[in-house]
Design a protein around this motif. Structure first.
Motif, PDB file in Angstrom:
ATOM      1  N   ALA A 925       0.909  -1.289  -0.079  1.00  0.00           N
ATOM      2  CA  ALA A 925       0.116   0.046  -0.077  1.00  0.00           C
ATOM      3  C   ALA A 925       0.829   1.267  -0.245  1.00  0.00           C
ATOM      4  CB  ALA A 925      -0.998   0.092   1.138  1.00  0.00           C
ATOM      5  N   TYR A 930      -0.804   4.998  -0.898  1.00  0.00           N
ATOM      6  CA  TYR A 930      -2.266   5.096  -0.273  1.00  0.00           C
ATOM      7  C   TYR A 930      -2.138   6.415   0.784  1.00  0.00           C
ATOM      8  CZ  TYR A 930      -4.229   0.931  -1.749  1.00  0.00           C
ATOM      9  OH  TYR A 930      -5.206  -0.003  -2.376  1.00  0.00           O
ATOM     10  N   THR A 931      -3.400   6.957   0.625  1.00  0.00           N
ATOM     11  CA  THR A 931      -3.433   8.060   1.695  1.00  0.00           C
ATOM     12  C   THR A 931      -3.703   7.701   3.134  1.00  0.00           C
ATOM     13  OG1 THR A 931      -5.785   8.432   1.321  1.00  0.00           O
ATOM     14  CG2 THR A 931      -4.285   9.477   0.039  1.00  0.00           C
ATOM     15  N   ASP A 933      -6.444   7.911   5.215  1.00  0.00           N
ATOM     16  CA  ASP A 933      -7.653   7.505   5.381  1.00  0.00           C
ATOM     17  C   ASP A 933      -7.634   6.103   4.530  1.00  0.00           C
ATOM     18  OD1 ASP A 933      -8.368   9.610   6.362  1.00  0.00           O
ATOM     19  OD2 ASP A 933      -9.396  10.558   4.668  1.00  0.00           O
ATOM     20  N   GLN A 934      -7.094   5.817   3.390  1.00  0.00           N
ATOM     21  CA  GLN A 934      -6.971   4.627   2.641  1.00  0.00           C
ATOM     22  C   GLN A 934      -6.241   3.674   3.689  1.00  0.00           C
ATOM     23  OE1 GLN A 934      -5.023   5.554  -1.014  1.00  0.00           O
ATOM     24  NE2 GLN A 934      -7.191   5.713  -1.911  1.00  0.00           N
ATOM     25  N   LEU A 938      -7.822   0.120   5.184  1.00  0.00           N
ATOM     26  CA  LEU A 938      -7.061  -1.194   5.011  1.00  0.00           C
ATOM     27  C   LEU A 938      -6.841  -1.819   6.273  1.00  0.00           C
ATOM     28  CD1 LEU A 938      -5.915  -3.127   3.018  1.00  0.00           C
ATOM     29  CD2 LEU A 938      -3.788  -1.560   2.983  1.00  0.00           C
TER      30      LEU A 938
END
Length: 1193
Positions: A925, A930-931, A933-934, A938
């Protein structure tokens, strides 16, 4: 006649009375009278009947109490009940009469002349051995000739003999019942003839006397029908002439009658025989009574006269006495049964004894002692004059061997005595020195005579022996003589000194071997076997034949009497020391350096066997001496596996490979050796060595035996003569563990190019034809195609059955292809996909799609990744395909790693998520950018999956570090009983309120749950333990009752144990388990279901004790809790917050449960169960209990 404890002797009187003298009572009793007088009387063998022959030529049968049963006339006109039936086919005038012609039909039958004047005229009576028939020989009053009539036990006439001219008085029925012996005087000879029960003649043999020289007084069979004694005396030609008396012992073998012993009693009045009879109980004991009241008792024994000597000088000569001839067979040159022989010696008198020279270097010389006590010496050596007494061959058989010649003759001048057998146990010790035994002054004494050379053999000396010597054995190495006395003592005689023989061991020490008449075999004074029929010693081996029709060969080296006793008494399966032989076989001799063991059958014919122990011992000797040719020929002839040539001593064989090849010197034999090679060590499997062998050669690591031999021999053959051994070289390539067919084909191709058809040696066509004999033609065609040499392919194809229309277009198509693609096509055709993949990778990018398809079809991903550099697009494409393949096999973590190497991070993330590798998933990720929040989403997704897997600690890390939700993390830790980690997070974020709201209630609830769990487990454990004791007691009672009745009804009753209830339970459930055998074979699910049904805890089930043991092993309280530390962590939390009483209560419950286990261990898992390796229940349970025991201690 022996009857009860009173000896009754019947006397025939010339007057009209017959009396019984009761010697024990010293009185006479008259039991009857016959007016005409008695001429003969005879008791039946069972002593129940007595047959009387009266002066009026009548037969009276009486009981043992002399009560008459029946009376018959001897002379009957009728033939008897056994009269032959004539079916009336033709007349005598129309029958075929052979060479005599038709005039034989009109010839009148010649009249039988009357009996000889020497006939005493008295009837003769003889009984068959079973007492059911009796034969009577009497002179016919009409013709004056003798006739033999056979009567039944009830005096019913059975048969009458045919008219026989010259038939004499002697009559004896063979105890076995087959033949009746009598004598017949013919115009030019004197014969002993035999009748069948039907009165017809059946065989004869001629006595060694001239016509009219002697008369036969009696014929006597011994009790087992093996010896016929003939009592003869000279006919008086003048009134005052002296008559000699003779006793001859005849035996039969191979339908030939042999005169084995001839006793000449002389003409002296006191030595004249008056009675002769065989012992009724001991078969070979003969009693003789002389006129001077001298009683002689002879005990005869069979012996084999064979040459003895060292292996290098032994020729295996065996002598057979046949009257005045000695038949000698040299078994080293020929194996022929007597009366055939290699050569024969003609003597002047009948032969009584034969002795071979005991010197190992002169074992072919022999001495003969005849009936006149003359010693004839025959030696083998240079002789300018042909000895007329020595004749080659016998009965039409001839052999080319060196024959002996008569060197000298001695005569033993004995003092005048009655016993005609002056010398016995005749032994040739040294040149002109003989040893013999004679009777002493007393019957229980003997005299040992040393006979030395001289015209009259008068030299030497005599040594008296206090005892009757019955056997003698001479050891030429120690010059010691062993004497056996009749009382069982063994004496050792050393050149005039006689002393008691000390006990000796077998190994490398002098020992005495002996066999009794009752087949008891002794070594010294120890009985090692009780069923031995014959024995012989050869080299280090002892060979015996037994009543179980086997021949056993045991080694005397490094052995003891106890080991020999065990070997003879064991009934193991046949191995190299034991083999089956024909019923009744006896050992004659062992032929040295030829492994032949000569056996004689009861009928007299010979058989040659090659005993495996003798064969292997001789082969080992040859191999130790590097005599490979002799060893190979023996192994090939006797079907010994040729691997022994190498396995006997690998190091020596490899060091002498060239010697082996030069000695064999045969391409066919070398190829035969190659084809029999196997990887196994035959000295450990098929032919174990009886003694410790030399250290085996340490082979190179990874190099197999067959490959090592093939490489060594191929190198030697190429060094000696590669052209001569061409076929053997090809065989060495083919025979390897991985056949080198390509190399072999290449050598054939080289022959085609280098050797011209006119040159000597193996041609390419012959070599190829030989390869086709070793290898299947289709396999050879494929390997030739794999060499990419189309000329070689065509050469092989021409020798096969393939159609040129099939392979020529295929080869033409291949020739048109680019070289790498051509090799790829050939390898793919031959299914050599790895080589095909390598060639296809060199064909350029235009063939990459085909390359990738081949990789996917044959799963060659690892090989394909090596063919391209890591940074190339082809490498990444293969990697992605590999990852997809791993995904399909549910190997998600490996797939994720492959995807990550190929920079396919999206696919890698999916693979890591599927595998649960949350660390790798977070890394992917991050690579994907990925941010926060992502990442939080996850993390929550991964935490949910970890909670499902009861990985609360790892899920808490994700919620705290990536989702920033420490409260949820604390709750997960409390749910997973990670008390200390939950306290850490509570204090880290200063949320002490959680202690009161969540933490303390959680640990109190956990304490209550553990208490309930411990109590329930303790109750279950106690209930199962008590039930197990009851079940075991019931099983023991049932077992005791079963043993008392001695009628086990279960299938495994022989496996009952005194202490193990497991075996008993298995026995009692035999029927139950068989009923479930069909169910358990259906599927794994049904098998598990059937197993659970068998191990049922239901009371009264067949395997209840096993089920209880399993349950006790599974219900051990606190084992898992203690091992994981959950209780320990809980106790620390309770103490930390002041819950001392709950903590104490939990600790006491745990200690009580552990103490209950410790007290019950030996009661449940007994010592027998712990020591029984076949008891998995006990073993597994004890493994689980061990950590608890360590904790308690």
């Amino acid at each position: 006649v022996h009857m009860w404890h009173i000896l009754q002797m019947s006397l025939r009187l010339k007057k009209n009375q017959y009396l019984t003298q009761l010697i024990a009572l010293l009185q006479l009793e008259c039991v009857g009278s016959v007016d005409s007088g008695l001429t003969t009387m005879s008791w039946s063998p069972d002593q129940e009947l007595v047959l009387l022959v009266t002066g009026q030529q009548t037969l009276i049968m009486m009981t043992k109490d002399f009560e008459p049963i029946t009376e018959r006339e001897i002379h009957q006109d009728d033939f008897g009940e056994g009269k032959f039936i004539t079916v009336g086919w033709g007349k005598k005038e129309t029958q075929f009469h052979g060479s005599e012609g038709k005039q034989a039909a009109h010839r009148k039958q010649t009249e039988v002349p009357p009996a000889s004047p020497s006939d005493d005229g008295r009837p003769r009576v003889t009984w068959r051995g079973d007492g059911q028939f009796v034969a009577v020989s009497a002179i016919c009053p009409h013709t004056g000739a003798r006739k033999v009539r056979v009567w039944s036990r009830e005096l019913v006439l059975q048969s009458t003999s045919e008219p026989i001219p010259g038939l004499e008085q002697a009559l004896a029925w063979k105890p076995s019942g087959s033949l009746i012996a009598s004598t017949q005087e013919k115009p030019n000879k004197h014969d002993v003839v035999f009748f069948e029960k039907n009165g017809l003649l059946h065989g004869e043999f001629t006595l060694p006397f001239q016509k009219g020289q002697v008369k036969v007084n009696e014929l006597l069979w011994n009790v087992d029908s093996t010896i016929l004694a003939v009592w003869l005396e000279d006919l008086k030609k003048e009134k005052n002439s002296e008559t000699n008396t003779y006793v001859q012992l005849w035996t039969v073998g191979n339908y030939h009658w042999y005169l084995k012993q001839s006793l000449h009693f002389g003409s002296a009045a006191k030595s004249r025989l008056v009675s002769l009879l065989w012992d009724p109980e001991i078969p070979y004991r003969l009693h003789a009574l002389c006129k001077g009241w001298h009683a002689l008792c002879y005990d005869w024994h069979w012996s084999t006269d064979c040459s003895t000597g060292e292996e290098s000088h032994l020729v295996a000569n065996v002598a057979v006495i046949d009257g005045d001839k000695v038949l000698v067979t040299a078994f080293q040159h020929s194996v022929v049964p007597p009366p055939m022989c290699t050569f024969q010696l003609q003597l002047q008198q009948a032969v009584n004894q034969v002795a071979f020279h005991t010197d190992p270097t002169k074992s072919t010389d022999l001495a003969v002692l005849d009936a006149s006590n003359r010693i004839s010496i025959y030696r083998v050596g240079d002789s300018t004059v042909k000895d007329p007494t020595v004749t080659l061959g016998g009965s039409g058989f001839k052999a080319s061997v060196e024959t002996p010649h008569l060197e000298k003759t001695y005569r033993y001048c004995r003092p005048i005595q009655v016993n005609p057998l002056a010398l016995r146990l005749f032994t040739w010790m040294q040149d002109d020195t003989f040893l013999a035994v004679s009777q002493g002054r007393l019957a229980t004494h003997a005299v040992i005579h040393h006979l030395t050379g001289g015209p009259e053999a008068e030299g030497g000396w005599s040594v008296p022996v206090d005892g009757d010597v019955i056997s003698l054995c001479y050891n030429p190495k120690t010059r010691a003589v062993a004497l056996q006395l009749a009382d069982g003592r063994i004496l050792k005689y050393l050149w005039g000194e006689c002393k008691i023989l000390v006990k000796m061991a077998v190994d490398n020490v002098e020992a005495i071997l002996g066999l009794t008449d009752r087949c008891r075999f002794f070594i010294n004074d120890v009985e090692v076997a009780s069923n031995v029929t014959s024995f012989a010693r050869y080299d280090e081996f002892l060979l015996v034949t037994t009543h179980s029709h086997t021949c056993q060969c045991v080694s005397l080296r490094d052995t003891s009497l106890k080991v020999l006793q065990a070997d003879f008494s064991s009934s193991s399966t046949p191995n190299e020391t034991l083999r089956k032989v024909e019923r009744g076989s006896r050992i004659v001799t062992v032929v040295p350096q030829d492994t032949k063991l000569i056996l004689q059958m009861p009928r007299g014919n010979l058989e040659t066997v090659h005993h495996r122990a003798l064969v292997l011992a001789q082969i080992r000797k040859w191999l130790d001496r590097l005599m490979f040719k002799e060893a190979f020929e023996c192994m090939r002839k006797l079907r010994i596996n040729l691997n022994l040539l190498y396995d006997h001593n690998p190091k020596v064989f490899l060091e002498n490979v060239e010697t082996f090849i030069k000695q064999i010197d045969s391409v066919n034999y070398i190829n035969l050796f190659f084809t029999e090679l196997k990887e196994e060590d035959f000295t450990k499997t098929m032919y174990p060595s009886p003694i410790s062998s030399s250290v085996q050669l340490q082979q190179c690591s990874g190099q197999k035996k067959v490959d090592l031999i093939c490489d060594a021999m191929r190198a030697a053959m190429e060094n000696i003569d590669p052209q001569k051994y061409c076929l053997s070289i090809l065989t060495s390539h083919v025979k390897k563990s991985t056949p080198e067919l390509e190399i072999a084909l290449q050598k054939v191709h080289e022959l085609r190019e280098t050797v011209s058809p006119a040159a000597e040696g193996v041609t390419a066509e012959a070599a190829l034809k030989y390869l086709l004999f070793l290898v299947d033609v289709n396999e050879l065609y494929d390997h030739s195609l794999g060499t990419y040499d189309f000329d070689l392919v065509v050469m092989v194809a021409e020798k096969s059955q393939k159609d040129p229309k099939e392979y020529l277009p295929f080869l033409n198509t291949l020739r048109k292809m680019e070289i790498n693609y051509q090799h790829y096509t050939i390898d793919k055709y031959l299914k050599r996909y790895k080589k095909a993949l390598c060639h296809l990778s060199k064909c350029g990018p235009e063939h990459f799609s085909e390359f990738l398809n081949l990789v996917k079809d044959q799963n060659l991903y690892n090989e394909a990744l090596k063919l391209y550099p890591p940074d190339t697009p082809e490498h990444k494409a293969v990697g992605i395909a590999f990852g997809e393949h791993l995904n399909q096999k549910h190997l998600y973590e490996q797939a994720g790693l492959i995807f990550a190497r190929c920079d396919a991070f999206e696919r890698a993330l999916d693979a890591f998520l599927s595998s649960g590798s949350w660390q790798q998933a977070l890394c992917m990720a991050s690579r994907l950018g990925y941010t926060a929040d992502q990442l939080a989403g996850l993390a929550r997704s991964l935490a949910g999956k970890l909670v499902e897997q009861r990985k609360h600690a790892e899920a808490a890390i994700l919620l705290e570090q990536y989702a920033q939700d420490y409260e949820e993390a604390v709750l997960l830790l409390l749910e997973g009983t990670a008390w200390e980690e939950a306290l850490r997070l509570i204090h880290k974020y200063r949320r002490l309120d959680i202690l009161e709201t969540n933490f303390k209630p959680a640990i109190l609830a956990a304490q209550r749950n553990y208490l309930v769990f411990l109590d329930s487990q303790k109750t279950t454990f106690t209930r199962h333990r008590q039930r197990l004791l009851v079940v075991r007691e019931l099983k023991e009672q049932a077992r005791q009752g079963l043993l008392a009745d001695e009628t086990p009804h279960c299938l495994e009753a022989d496996l009952l144990s005194e202490t193990s209830s497991i075996v008993t339970a298995s026995d009692m459930s035999g029927k139950y388990s068989h009923s479930n055998s069909r169910i358990s074979a259906r599927s794994s699910k049904n098998r598990r279901k059937a197993e659970r049904k068998r191990h049922s805890l239901k009371e009264g089930s067949p395997l209840e004790d096993l089920a209880l043991l399993e349950a006790l092993g599974e219900n051990i309280p606190c084992s898992d809790l203690f091992l994981t530390g959950e209780v320990h962590s809980l106790l620390k939390g309770l103490v930390l917050f002041g819950y001392d009483e709950p903590a104490r209560e939990l600790q006491q419950a745990l200690e009580a449960a552990l103490q209950l286990i410790e007290r019950s261990l030996l009661e449940i898992w007994t010592t027998d169960l712990q020591q029984n390796p076949a008891n998995p229940v006990g073993a597994c349970s004890l493994m689980a209990i061990c950590p608890l025991l360590q904790y308690i201690r």
